[in-house]
Design a protein around this motif. Structure first.
Motif, short mmCIF file in Angstrom:
data_model
loop_
_atom_site.label_atom_id
_atom_site.label_comp_id
_atom_site.label_asym_id
_atom_site.label_seq_id
_atom_site.Cartn_x
_atom_site.Cartn_y
_atom_site.Cartn_z
N THR A 190 0.89 -1.18 0.04
CA THR A 190 0.11 0.00 -0.02
C THR A 190 0.86 1.13 0.11
OG1 THR A 190 -1.50 -1.38 1.38
CG2 THR A 190 -2.14 1.36 0.93
N TYR A 230 -4.38 2.72 -3.99
CA TYR A 230 -4.04 0.89 -3.68
C TYR A 230 -5.50 0.45 -3.33
CZ TYR A 230 -2.23 -3.22 -1.94
OH TYR A 230 -1.94 -4.70 -1.61
N GLN A 231 -6.24 0.84 -2.53
CA GLN A 231 -7.64 0.72 -2.05
C GLN A 231 -8.52 0.70 -3.36
OE1 GLN A 231 -8.14 -1.36 0.57
NE2 GLN A 231 -10.13 -1.83 -0.29
N VAL A 278 -7.81 -2.17 -5.49
CA VAL A 278 -8.30 -3.45 -5.02
C VAL A 278 -9.72 -3.36 -5.38
CG1 VAL A 278 -8.55 -4.82 -2.89
CG2 VAL A 278 -6.33 -3.99 -3.44
N ASP A 279 -10.53 -2.33 -4.89
CA ASP A 279 -12.26 -2.49 -5.20
C ASP A 279 -12.48 -2.86 -6.52
OD1 ASP A 279 -12.21 -1.79 -2.51
OD2 ASP A 279 -12.46 0.39 -2.88
N SER A 306 -12.17 -6.23 -7.72
CA SER A 306 -12.95 -7.25 -6.77
C SER A 306 -14.39 -7.45 -7.07
CB SER A 306 -13.14 -6.52 -5.04
OG SER A 306 -11.79 -6.29 -4.70
N VAL A 330 -4.99 -9.27 -7.80
CA VAL A 330 -6.22 -9.06 -6.77
C VAL A 330 -7.28 -10.25 -6.79
CG1 VAL A 330 -7.95 -7.60 -6.40
CG2 VAL A 330 -5.94 -6.57 -7.31
N THR A 361 -6.35 -13.37 -7.35
CA THR A 361 -5.65 -14.35 -6.60
C THR A 361 -5.16 -14.12 -5.06
OG1 THR A 361 -3.58 -13.61 -7.39
CG2 THR A 361 -4.65 -15.53 -8.71
N GLY A 362 -5.57 -12.83 -4.71
CA GLY A 362 -5.27 -12.30 -3.12
C GLY A 362 -3.91 -12.06 -3.05
N VAL A 368 -2.59 -9.36 -3.96
CA VAL A 368 -2.70 -8.05 -3.49
C VAL A 368 -4.15 -7.97 -2.80
CG1 VAL A 368 -3.01 -5.72 -4.59
CG2 VAL A 368 -1.55 -7.30 -5.70
N SER A 369 -4.10 -7.40 -1.91
CA SER A 369 -5.49 -7.35 -1.20
C SER A 369 -5.48 -5.99 -0.06
CB SER A 369 -5.67 -8.76 -0.42
OG SER A 369 -4.76 -8.94 0.65
#
Ligand code: HEM
Length: 223
Positions: free
Chosen positions: A41, A146-147, A150-151, A154, A217, A219-220, A222-223
């Motif tokens: 992050t 970063y967030q 990820v959003d 998702s 993201v 595959t987890g 990056v989370s």
């Protein structure tokens, strides 16, 4: 003089080649920047902050970023306008279809036209998603890319839109780079094979580099 060059087919192709190469440079930098997401992050968000302060104290906050934005908008408009006008010219030169089933434009031409339209729509979506947050899926926060990234990855539609666009991008660059080299006179019988390889490698690296983020993201990693 400028008018005569712009009116000629070669002039329009040169505009396409040069504006395409400008965007390609941006994409290489953008892809490398995006890969920082794999380092966490703070590294990614720090990089986004740096994009706004680069050039200080000579440049004011965000001046360099705005300069890049202006250059990119000019490149996109020049690229799209010349592409549209060249394709109108092409259609005017052969207004009727071939008698046989043969398509008027070849495979590469059609791929480039559709790819261009997909990429144009993607860029609008992408800016509304990750720069302004207008169509963003989560609680968009500027300064926290970063967030936000990820959003985006998702959701099934976020992944679909980006991955389809990145595949279109790969095909577009593969043929576009090659065409630009021909227009700018870099092609020759001895160099053509090498130019094709460079186009293939560049397209593959950019596609893989960009797609790595949604895959990370999903595959987890990056989370
Ligand atoms: C998976 C692929 C991609 C990801 C994860 C990604 C990520 C991002 C992020 C996070 C931002 C906002 C940066 C910030 O405000 O600090 C951004 C901006 C941008 N991206 Fe991408 N990007 C991707 C692919 C692309 C592609 C393929 C293009 C061009 C065809 C592109 C063009 C842009 C542009 C023009 C901006 C706006 C820059 C600005 O004016 O602030 N991106 N991208």
């Amino acid at each position: 003089m400028a008018r005569t060059v712009w009116d000629s087919t070669v002039g329009k192709k040169t505009v396409m080649a040069v504006s395409g190469l400008v965007m390609l440079l941006y994409l290489v930098a953008h892809m490398i920047g995006n890969l920082k997401i794999f380092f966490g992050t703070s590294e990614f968000n720090h990089y986004a902050h740096w994009l706004r302060t680069v050039g200080e104290p000579f440049m004011h906050y965000e001046w360099t970023l705005w300069l890049i934005r202006v250059v990119l908008v000019v490149a996109v408009v020049a690229h799209a306008t010349s592409a549209y006008q060249l394709s109108r010219r092409d259609i005017r030169a052969r207004p009727s279809k071939y008698v046989h089933k043969k398509k008027r434009a070849g495979y590469a031409t059609r791929t480039m036209r559709w790819g261009g339209v997909i990429l144009g729509l993607f860029i609008v979506w992408h800016i509304l998603d990750l720069t302004t947050g207008t169509v963003h899926s989560g609680g968009f926060e500027s300064g926290k890319p970063y967030q936000n990234v990820v959003d985006t990855f998702s959701t099934w539609y976020g992944n679909t839109i980006y991955i389809v666009a990145m595949l279109a991008l790969g095909l577009h660059i593969r043929h576009g780079f090659w065409s630009a080299a021909q227009t700018l006179g870099a092609g020759s019988r001895t160099r053509d094979r090498a130019l094709k390889t460079v186009a293939d490698v560049l397209a593959l690296l950019l596609t893989i580099g960009f797609i790595a983020v949604p895959v990370g993201v999903m595959t987890g990693v990056v989370s």
